[in-house]
Design a protein around this motif. Structure first.
Motif, mmCIF file in Angstrom:
data_model
loop_
_atom_site.group_PDB
_atom_site.id
_atom_site.type_symbol
_atom_site.label_atom_id
_atom_site.label_comp_id
_atom_site.label_asym_id
_atom_site.label_seq_id
_atom_site.Cartn_x
_atom_site.Cartn_y
_atom_site.Cartn_z
ATOM 1 N N PRO A 1 8.030 11.648 -2.589
ATOM 2 C CA PRO A 1 7.529 10.447 -3.082
ATOM 3 C C PRO A 1 6.901 10.792 -3.861
ATOM 4 O O PRO A 1 5.941 11.463 -3.616
ATOM 5 N N SER A 2 7.402 10.172 -5.448
ATOM 6 C CA SER A 2 6.326 10.090 -6.225
ATOM 7 C C SER A 2 5.469 9.999 -6.097
ATOM 8 O O SER A 2 5.139 8.683 -5.435
ATOM 9 N N LEU A 3 4.190 9.780 -6.485
ATOM 10 C CA LEU A 3 2.840 8.963 -6.974
ATOM 11 C C LEU A 3 2.823 7.867 -7.222
ATOM 12 O O LEU A 3 3.619 8.283 -8.381
ATOM 13 N N PRO A 4 2.860 6.594 -6.911
ATOM 14 C CA PRO A 4 2.837 5.166 -7.749
ATOM 15 C C PRO A 4 1.686 4.642 -8.205
ATOM 16 O O PRO A 4 1.991 4.140 -8.897
ATOM 17 N N GLY A 5 0.264 5.436 -8.159
ATOM 18 C CA GLY A 5 -0.243 5.142 -9.239
ATOM 19 C C GLY A 5 -2.040 6.269 -8.973
ATOM 20 O O GLY A 5 -1.192 7.573 -8.471
ATOM 21 N N CYS B 1 -2.303 -6.209 -0.926
ATOM 22 C CA CYS B 1 -2.581 -6.401 -2.150
ATOM 23 C C CYS B 1 -3.344 -5.247 -2.858
ATOM 24 O O CYS B 1 -2.999 -5.014 -3.683
ATOM 25 N N VAL B 2 -4.312 -4.547 -2.304
ATOM 26 C CA VAL B 2 -5.256 -3.436 -2.363
ATOM 27 C C VAL B 2 -4.034 -2.202 -3.135
ATOM 28 O O VAL B 2 -4.478 -1.648 -3.886
ATOM 29 N N VAL B 3 -3.653 -2.107 -2.011
ATOM 30 C CA VAL B 3 -2.347 -0.952 -1.657
ATOM 31 C C VAL B 3 -1.397 -1.086 -2.658
ATOM 32 O O VAL B 3 -1.586 0.028 -3.854
ATOM 33 N N ARG B 4 -1.552 -2.306 -3.076
ATOM 34 C CA ARG B 4 -0.154 -2.768 -4.405
ATOM 35 C C ARG B 4 -0.759 -2.853 -5.469
ATOM 36 O O ARG B 4 0.134 -3.659 -6.048
ATOM 37 N N HIS C 1 -1.900 5.310 -0.508
ATOM 38 C CA HIS C 1 -3.166 5.297 -1.227
ATOM 39 C C HIS C 1 -4.344 4.818 -1.073
ATOM 40 O O HIS C 1 -4.907 4.848 0.370
ATOM 41 N N GLU C 2 -5.645 5.012 -1.520
ATOM 42 C CA GLU C 2 -6.641 6.022 -0.682
ATOM 43 C C GLU C 2 -7.495 4.619 -0.100
ATOM 44 O O GLU C 2 -8.202 4.880 0.794
ATOM 45 N N ALA C 3 -7.135 3.499 -0.401
ATOM 46 C CA ALA C 3 -7.424 2.501 0.704
ATOM 47 C C ALA C 3 -7.800 2.419 2.088
ATOM 48 O O ALA C 3 -7.641 2.009 2.844
#
Lengths: 427, 529, 308
Positions: free
Chosen positions: A42-46, A111-114, A162-164
Motif C-alpha cells: 500500500p502506498s503512504l496516504p500522507g 478523524c486525526v488519522v483521516r 498513521h503515527e497517531a
C-alpha cells in the motif's frame, strides 16, 4: 508482497455462509472470500504515515464473522474492498524516526488519522471509537485498519499506519504480550462501559479472548462483590478462574448459578430448569453476541440492570419483552478511546499495556501460524475453545524478506514461541 | 418352619455368586474365597390381627401413661403427628401402618367426642408430601375427613407463627417445635420404626422441629460422634434428641407415643429372590432374577426408575406399643432387634455393599449422588452395634450407578450443592463453616420448601454430614459402576468392576485383605464383637 | 398476516356498529335462568327426548350407577302432577332420578336444575333441557322466575323434580330443605313424593371430573300432602312443610342404611339419625359419614410433576 485479501465476491461470501451454517464456523474458508495473494504494497496516504511490518497479527472473532459471511450488512458502507484483514497487530516500524522500533497498532481510523479538521464531536471528546467520520476524509471508508483498502492490514507483510495509531512497545514486553494489547483495550473499554458500582454482582458470558480480557479488566478496574464467568471449554474455565472469576460455570448452569449468587427467587414452570429469575445480576457482559447469549443475558439480569454487548452481534432474534418489563439497559461496547479512571482520563491503550503486563495476558496466545497456512489457522481460531486454545495468531517473524534485513531491525531478542514449536521451526 | 436368624457365610469355592444391589438393577458377583457375607434374618410372621393389637396397645400403654381413652376429653386440643414419606421403605401396601393406627386413635377420639383434632405430617426439613402420598399413608377415610377442612397439616419449619421456642437444654440447645403440637392438650405421635435410628424422643424433637433446633444435632461434630446412628446409647445425635425430648416433656407437652415395628418382608413376591439366600433359589427365583436383570439392562433408566419406585412392600407389623416415649422406645428396640440383629465376629478390612434404588429421601424421585453417599456411608455403614463392620482405616466399596441426575422439584438445593459446593471442597467442617448459613437461609429454597415439594435448602448439607462418621473413620471409598465424574466430584474413587475396586482397595489396606459383604436390604443390624 | 374479506362479504357478515350517540337498549338474554325452555315441551322435542332418555340416559345410568329402585309402589295411586323432592349430592342425581321414574311420570316430567351449571352456555342449556327436560332454577338469588315457571308447568300437569337443598352437599351430609318445593306444592296443591338417593357421591362427587362406577339405591317414600294442621290449628306454612319433607327423606335415608322396620321404629321414637349429620366439628362429621356417602377417590394430583 504476500497478503491475505478479502475481495467483494458475493458468491464467495454466500458460499462461506452456507458452509459455516452447515459445518460450523471456519469451515468455509476454502471457498470463502479470503485468499492468499501477491499484491502491491500500500502506498503512504500522507506525510504522517509510516510503513509497518507485522510480527504477530491476531485472528479476532469479528474477522471470523466476516470470513463466515455472517457480518451484518450494516458494515457494508464502512469498509472498502478489497481489504487485508487483521487489526490486532504488533509490528516493526520500517521508516521515520522510530525505524526498527516495535509498535502496537491502534486500528481505529478516526478523524486525526483521516486528516479531518476540525475533529468530529466524538473524537474531540477523545472517544475515537465512536468517530463519526469513518467513511470520510483522506482515505477510503473503513472503520479500522484491516477493513480499509487504503491501509492494508495485519495479515500481510506490510501495511501503512498513521503515527497517531502507533503505540511503542517497551523492550521488556514480548511480541505475544503486545499482540494482546488490542483485545485487552476492548475488554477495558467494555468493563468500564458497564459502570459497575462497587459491591455489584456481575456476570460475564463467554470466555473467549474478549470474555477473558473483559473479565480481567473488570477485576482490575472495578470492585464487584461477585464475578461469575460462564465458560464452555476447559481451557476457558481455567483462565477465567485465573483472571479472577469468583465462580466459573458451564452455560447450562448459568440460571442456577446466578440465582445462587444473588439468592433471588425464581420461577420454574416446567420443573426441569429455572425458567426465570425474579431478580438477577446487576450487570451482564455478553462477550458472545449471539441471539442465544443476548437472550441468556436478559434472563439473568435483574430489573433495572445493565447488559453490555461486548461480542459483535449481527442480525439477532430476541424476545425483548423482559427488556421492556424489567427496564433493562442494553448498551454496546466497541473498540476504545479515552477512559475516565480515578487518576483522570487516560487512553484505553495505555491502560491496556498495563493490564497485559499485570495479568500476563500473553498466556492466551496459544497457536502461531504462517500466512500460507491461513486455512488451518482460521479453522483453528474458529474452534479455539474446543481445541484447548484461546488466541490464534499469524506469525510473520520468519518471513524475513530482503527489504526487512535492509531496514536493520534492532528488535530485542525474542523468545521462541512456546506452544506451537513444531509449526514454527519448520517454517 | 420358623424364620431363621441372620448369619455370616464364609465364601468357599462352592458358593454361588452373591447378589449385589446396584440402583435400579443388580450385579451378580463372585466374591473371593474366604470373604464373608452377612445375611439378614428371615422375615418374622406379622401380627395376626394388627387392628386388635393396636387397640390393645392404646388401652394398655407402657410406662407412665394412662390409656388413650382416658386421656381424651371432648373440649381438648388433640394433635396427631405421623412419620412422613421417608418411612417405611419401600412404601407399604395399603393399608399403611400409619392408617391403621391413626384410624384407631380417631375412633377413640370420635367416641370421646373430641372436636378439635389436627393431623400433622412430621416432616422436619423434608419435602412436603403430595396429596396422593398423604392419602396412601393415612388412607382415604382419614384424608377425606381432614384434608378438605384444612385439618391435615404438614409441619412447616419456616413459618415463625407456627413454631414455639420451648427453651434451652442443659447444653444450650434450642428446642423449637411446632406450635400446634406443643400447645395441644395431647400430642399423639404415630411412628413406623423401620430402623433403630427412628422413634423415641427423635420423633418429636426432630420431626416437628425447626432449623434453629435441628442444627444442634445435625452437624458435623455430633454426627462424627454418633457411633453408630443405629445405637442410640452411643449416638451423640440421639443424646441431643433425648435432652430435647426431656425438655419438651418438662415444658408440659403431653406426648402419647405409638411405635410400631415391621417385619422384613420388604419385596413383593415377584422379587422374592431378593429375600432368599442364593444357594436356595428355586428354578422360579433363578428365572426371575436373571430375566429381571437382563430386562433391566435393556430398560431406559427413567423407565426402570418408574418400575422400581412403584413397587409396594408387603410389610406386616410385628409389634405395636404405645404410651410414654422412653418406655415405648425401649420395647420397640427390643422388637426391632429381635428381627434385625445379626451377630458378627470381628471386623474386616474391606466392606462391600450394594445400594438399592431407594433411600429415605428419594421416594418417587431420583437417587442423586449425594443420596448415594448418604445411604452408603450414612445408613449402611452405620448398620452396626458395638464396632463398625470395617476396621478403622479400612475401605468401603459401594455398588451403585450414581447417576449425575437430580430431581429439580424435590432436590433443588442438592443441585447447587453438587455444582457449587462440592466442586469447591468436600471437607465437611469447611462446608459447614462457609456454606451452611447460605443454604439454610436462601429465600428461594425456603419458598420451595414451604410451597412446593422441595427438601429444605440445608438438607443436602445434612446428607453430606450424615457421612461424617464414615468418612472420618474409613481409609477410602470406592464406588463400583458409578458415573465417574459424579463419583470424583464427591472425592471418592470410581471403579468399573468389583475386581478392580478390590485391587484398588489393596493399595490402602494392604495385600490379602479380609472382605465382608453386607447383604442388605432387607435391613439388618450387625452386632459386631 | 390478516386476510381481509371482500368488502361486500364483510358488510353482510359483520354486524354494523351501534352509533355512539344513541342509547343502546338491553337485549333480552336467553341464557341462565332466562333461558326459554318452552320449545323442549313441544311434541317433536318430547319425542326426541324420549328417544334420548331411553337410548342414552338410561343405559348410561345403568352402567355407571346400576340403580336399584325401592318404594315405587308409593307412586301407583298417584295420578299427577307430582313434585319429587330428592336429596342432592351430585350432578348425576338429575339423570338418575329421570332414569328411575316410572314411565308414565318420566314422559311428562321436568327437572329443576341449577341455572348456573346446566344453563350457563347456550349449547349446554339446549342440550340439557332437551335431553333431560331441565328447567333453570336459580339457587343463589331469590327469583320468582323459576318458581313461576314450575308452578305454571304443574298446572299444565307436568311433574316437577326438585332438589330442595338448593345445591349439592359439600361434606356428604344433608343440608336444610328450603321452602321452594313446599311452596309450589301448596300453591298448586299437588302431593310431594320424597326421594332418597344413596351412594351417588362416590360415583361422581362434587368437584370431581371423572366417574367411578358404583351402586346407587333410589327410594321413593309416601307422598306428602300440604296443608297439615299445626298445633295452633292453622294450616302449616311452607317452612313447616319443608321440614316435613326433609324428615321424610331422612327416614328414607335411615331405611337405606339399616332396614325398613328399624328405621320406622326409630322414627316413631323420634330417633331418626339427623339428616344433616352430627352437630360436631368438621372431622367428626366426616368420620361419622356412612360409607355410601364417602368420597373415596384419589384426585389425580399433578403436584408431583409441577413444582407449584
Amino acid at each position: 508482497m504476500k497478503a491475505l485479501l478479502v475481495e467483494r465476491l458475493v458468491h464467495r461470501f454466500a458460499a462461506a455462509r452456507v458452509a459455516a451454517l452447515v459445518a460450523g464456523s471456519g469451515s468455509g474458508i476454502g471457498i470463502g472470500p479470503l485468499r492468499l495473494s501477491e499484491i502491491e504494497q500500500p502506498s503512504l496516504p500522507g506525510p504522517s504515515w509510516h510503513r509497518v511490518a507485522p510480527l504477530l497479527s491476531g485472528i479476532c472473532g469479528s474477522d471470523l464473522a466476516t470470513l463466515d459471511g455472517e457480518s451484518s450488512r450494516f458494515f457494508e458502507d464502512i469498509v472498502t474492498f478489497p481489504f487485508v484483514p487483521g487489526h490486532e497487530i504488533v509490528g516493526v516500524v520500517l521508516d521515520g524516526p522510530e525505524t526498527g522500533r516495535r509498535v502496537v497498532v491502534e486500528p481505529v481510523l478516526s478523524c486525526v488519522v483521516r486528516g479531518i479538521e476540525p475533529l468530529c464531536p466524538s473524537c474531540a471528546a477523545g472517544r475515537t471509537g465512536a468517530c463519526e467520520r469513518i467513511a470520510f476524509g483522506g482515505i477510503r471508508p473503513g472503520l479500522q485498519t484491516g477493513y480499509c483498502a487504503d491501509t492494508g492490514g495485519g495479515w500481510s507483510d506490510e501495511l501503512v499506519v498513521h503515527e497517531a495509531q502507533l503505540h511503542l512497545v517497551p523492550d521488556t514486553m514480548s511480541d505475544e504480550a503486545a499482540v494482546m494489547v488490542e483485545p485487552a483495550a476492548c475488554g477495558i473499554h467494555a468493563a468500564l462501559a458497564g459502570q459497575v458500582v462497587p459491591g455489584e454482582r456481575v456476570v460475564v458470558l463467554g470466555a473467549g479472548t474478549l470474555g477473558l480480557c473483559t473479565l480481567a479488566a473488570l477485576r482490575c478496574h472495578t470492585l464487584p462483590s461477585t464475578l461469575l464467568a460462564v465458560a464452555k471449554y476447559k481451557v476457558q474455565r481455567h483462565f477465567a478462574a485465573e483472571f479472577g472469576a469468583d465462580d466459573v460455570v458451564a452455560p447450562s448452569e448459568l440460571g442456577r448459578a446466578v440465582r445462587r449468587m444473588t439468592g433471588t427467587l425464581a420461577l420454574a414452570r416446567t420443573g426441569a430448569a429455572i425458567d426465570r429469575l425474579a431478580g438477577g445480576a446487576d450487570a451482564v457482559f455478553d462477550c458472545v453476541g449471539s441471539s442465544r447469549s443476548i437472550a441468556e443475558a436478559l434472563e439473568v439480569v435483574r430489573p433495572g440492570g445493565r447488559i453490555v454487548l461486548v461480542g459483535m452481534p449481527g442480525v439477532v432474534r430476541v424476545d425483548l419483552a423482559p427488556l421492556w418489563q424489567r427496564e433493562v439497559a442494553l448498551c454496546g461496547a466497541y473498540a476504545y478511546g479515552t477512559e475516565s479512571v480515578p487518576e483522570g482520563p487516560r487512553r484505553t491503550f495505555a491502560l491496556a499495556f498495563e493490564l497485559v503486563e499485570m495479568v500476563s495476558l500473553e498466556r492466551l496466545v496459544s497457536a502461531h501460524y504462517p500466512l500460507e497456512r491461513y486455512e488451518e489457522a482460521v479453522h483453528h481460531a474458529a474452534n479455539a475453545g474446543r481445541r484447548g486454545s484461546v488466541k490464534v495468531v499469524f506469525d510473520l517473524r520468519h518471513e524475513d524478506p530482503a527489504w526487512r534485513r535492509a531496514a536493520q531491525v534492532a528488535a530485542p531478542k525474542r523468545r521462541v514461541p512456546r506452544d506451537d514449536k513444531k509449526l514454527e521451526t519448520s517454517a | 418352619m420358623s424364620p431363621r436368624p441372620g448369619f455370616v457365610l464364609e465364601v468357599d469355592r462352592s458358593t454361588p455368586p452373591t447378589l449385589f444391589w446396584h440402583g435400579e438393577g443388580f450385579r451378580f458377583e463372585q466374591l473371593p474365597e474366604g470373604s464373608r457375607v452377612v445375611y439378614p434374618p428371615e422375615s418374622l410372621d406379622g401380627l395376626a390381627d394388627p387392628d386388635a393389637a393396636i387397640r390393645h396397645a392404646l388401652e394398655h400403654p407402657v410406662g407412665d401413661s394412662a390409656p388413650l381413652s382416658a386421656l381424651l376429653k371432648p373440649e381438648m386440643r388433640l394433635t396427631i403427628a405421623f412419620d412422613d414419606v421417608s418411612l417405611p421403605l419401600p412404601p407399604m401396601r395399603r393399608p399403611d401402618m400409619r392408617q391403621r393406627v391413626v384410624e384407631a386413635v380417631l375412633d377413640a377420639a370420635a367416641a370421646a367426642g373430641v372436636d378439635d383434632v389436627v393431623l400433622i405430617a412430621a416432616l422436619a426439613l423434608h419435602r412436603r408430601m403430595t396429596d396422593n402420598e398423604l392419602r396412601h399413608a393415612l388412607g382415604d377415610r382419614v384424608f377425606d375427613a381432614f384434608a378438605p377442612h384444612g385439618l391435615l397439616l404438614q409441619h412447616d419449619a419456616e413459618d415463625p407463627a407456627a413454631l414455639v421456642h420451648l427453651g434451652l437444654t442443659e447444653q444450650g440447645e434450642d428446642v423449637e417445635i411446632n406450635r400446634r403440637a406443643a400447645e395441644s392438650d395431647l400430642l399423639v405421635y404415630v411412628n413406623i420404626n423401620l430402623s433403630a435410628m427412628d422413634g423415641g424422643h427423635k420423633s418429636v424433637a426432630t420431626g416437628l422441629a425447626s432449623y434453629r433446633s435441628l442444627k444442634h444435632h445435625h452437624n458435623v461434630r455430633t454426627l462424627q460422634h454418633s457411633r453408630s446412628l443405629m445405637d442410640r446409647h452411643h449416638s451423640e445425635m440421639h443424646s441431643s434428641n433425648w435432652r430435647m425430648g426431656r425438655l419438651i416433656k418438662n415444658a408440659g407437652v403431653k406426648i402419647f407415643q405409638i411405635e410400631s415395628t415391621l417385619n422384613l418382608d420388604m419385596f413383593p413376591s415377584q422379587f422374592s429372590f431378593l429375600q432368599k439366600r442364593e444357594w436356595e433359589w428355586s428354578l422360579a427365583d433363578r428365572a426371575g432374577f436373571h430375566s429381571t436383570r437382563l430386562a433391566l439392562d435393556h430398560t431406559p433408566p427413567r423407565l426402570a426408575r418408574q418400575i422400581f419406585q412403584s413397587m409396594l412392600s408387603p410389610y406386616a407389623p410385628t409389634s405395636v406399643q404405645a404410651g410414654e416415649v422412653e418406655a415405648v422406645h425401649d420395647l420397640t428396640l427390643e422388637n426391632l432387634h429381635r428381627q434385625q440383629l445379626v451377630a458378627v465376629e470381628g471386623q474386616t478390612d474391606i466392606l462391600t455393599m450394594g445400594l438399592p434404588y431407594l433411600s429415605p429421601y428419594n421416594v418417587n424421585s431420583i437417587m442423586n449422588p449425594i443420596l448415594v453417599a448418604c445411604l452408603g456411608l450414612g445408613y449402611f455403614f452405620n448398620l452396626y452395634r458395638g464396632r463398625p463392620l470395617v476396621r478403622e482405616g479400612g475401605v468401603c466399596i459401594i455398588s451403585h450407578p450414581t447417576p449425575w441426575a437430580f430431581n429439580p422439584v424435590h432436590h433443588p438445593s442438592y443441585i447447587d450443592f453438587f455444582e457449587q459446593v462440592l466442586a469447591d471442597t468436600t471437607d465437611m467442617f469447611e462446608i459447614e463453616k462457609r456454606y451452611e448459613q447460605q443454604f439454610a437461609t436462601d429465600p428461594w429454597y425456603i419458598h420451595l420448601y414451604r410451597t412446593s415439594y422441595a427438601y429444605h435448602g440445608v438438607h443436602p448439607l445434612y446428607m453430606w454430614y450424615w457421612c461424617a462418621h464414615a468418612l472420618d473413620y474409613l481409609g477410602g471409598v470406592i464406588i463400583v459402576g458409578g458415573d465417574r465424574a459424579a463419583v470424583r466430584r464427591m472425592g471418592f474413587k470410581p471403579a468399573s468392576t468389583l475386581a478392580d475396586a478390590l485391587e484398588m482397595a489393596e493399595d490402602i489396606v494392604g495385600r490379602g485383605p479380609s472382605i465382608t459383604h453386607l447383604h442388605a436390604p432387607p435391613l439388618l443390624v450387625a452386632d459386631v464383637s | 398476516m390478516s386476510v381481509r374479506l371482500p368488502r361486500i362479504v364483510d358488510e353482510v357478515v359483520s354486524r354494523p356498529t351501534w352509533p355512539g350517540t344513541l342509547p343502546r337498549p338491553m337485549e333480552p338474554r336467553n341464557i341462565g335462568v332466562d333461558y326459554d325452555t318452552a320449545w323442549t315441551r313441544k311434541p317433536w322435542a318430547r319425542a326426541l327426548r324420549r328417544v334420548l332418555v331411553d337410548n342414552v340416559t338410561r343405559p348410561f345410568v345403568a352402567v355407571v350407577a346400576t340403580p336399584q329402585v325401592f318404594g315405587r309402589e308409593h307412586l301407583d295411586p298417584l295420578e299427577g302432577p307430582v313434585i319429587f323432592a330428592a336429596n342432592h349430592s351430585s350432578h348425576l342425581d338429575t339423570s338418575i332420578v329421570v332414569a328411575c321414574l316410572p314411565e308414565r311420570f318420566r314422559r311428562r316430567t321436568v327437572v329443576a336444575a341449577a341455572a348456573d351449571y346446566f344453563f350457563d352456555r347456550p349449547w349446554k342449556a339446549a342440550l340439557w333441557s332437551l335431553a333431560l327436560g331441565t328447567i333453570p332454577m336459580e339457587r343463589n338469588k331469590v327469583s320468582r322466575k323459576g318458581a313461576d315457571l314450575a308452578a305454571s308447568l304443574l298446572t299444565e300437569r307436568w311433574n316437577v323434580v326438585i332438589f330442595p337443598e338448593g345445591g349439592r352437599t359439600r361434606d356428604g351430609w344433608g343440608q336444610e330443605f328450603r321452602g321452594g318445593a313446599a311452596y309450589l306444592a301448596k300453591r298448586c296443591d299437588v302431593p310431594v313424593v320424597p326421594v332418597h338417593l344413596r351412594g351417588v357421591r362416590p360415583v361422581f362427587p362434587r368437584g370431581s371430573s371423572t366417574l367411578r362406577r358404583g351402586k346407587v339405591e333410589v327410594r321413593f317414600g309416601d307422598p306428602l300432602r300440604p296443608g297439615q294442621k299445626v298445633a295452633s290449628g292453622k294450616e302449616e306454612d311452607a317452612r313447616h312443610f319443608a321440614g316435613r319433607i326433609e324428615g321424610a327423606v331422612a327416614l328414607l335415608a335411615d331405611e337405606a342404611e339399616s332396614d325398613w322396620w328399624s328405621a320406622r321404629r326409630r322414627a316413631a321414637a323420634g330417633e331418626t339419625p339427623a339428616f344433616r349429620g352430627p352437630d360436631a366439628s368438621a372431622w367428626r362429621r366426616a368420620w361419622a359419614l356412612p360409607a355410601s356417602a364417602r368420597r373415596t377417590r384419589s384426585v389425580r394430583s399433578k403436584s408431583s410433576a409441577k413444582p407449584w
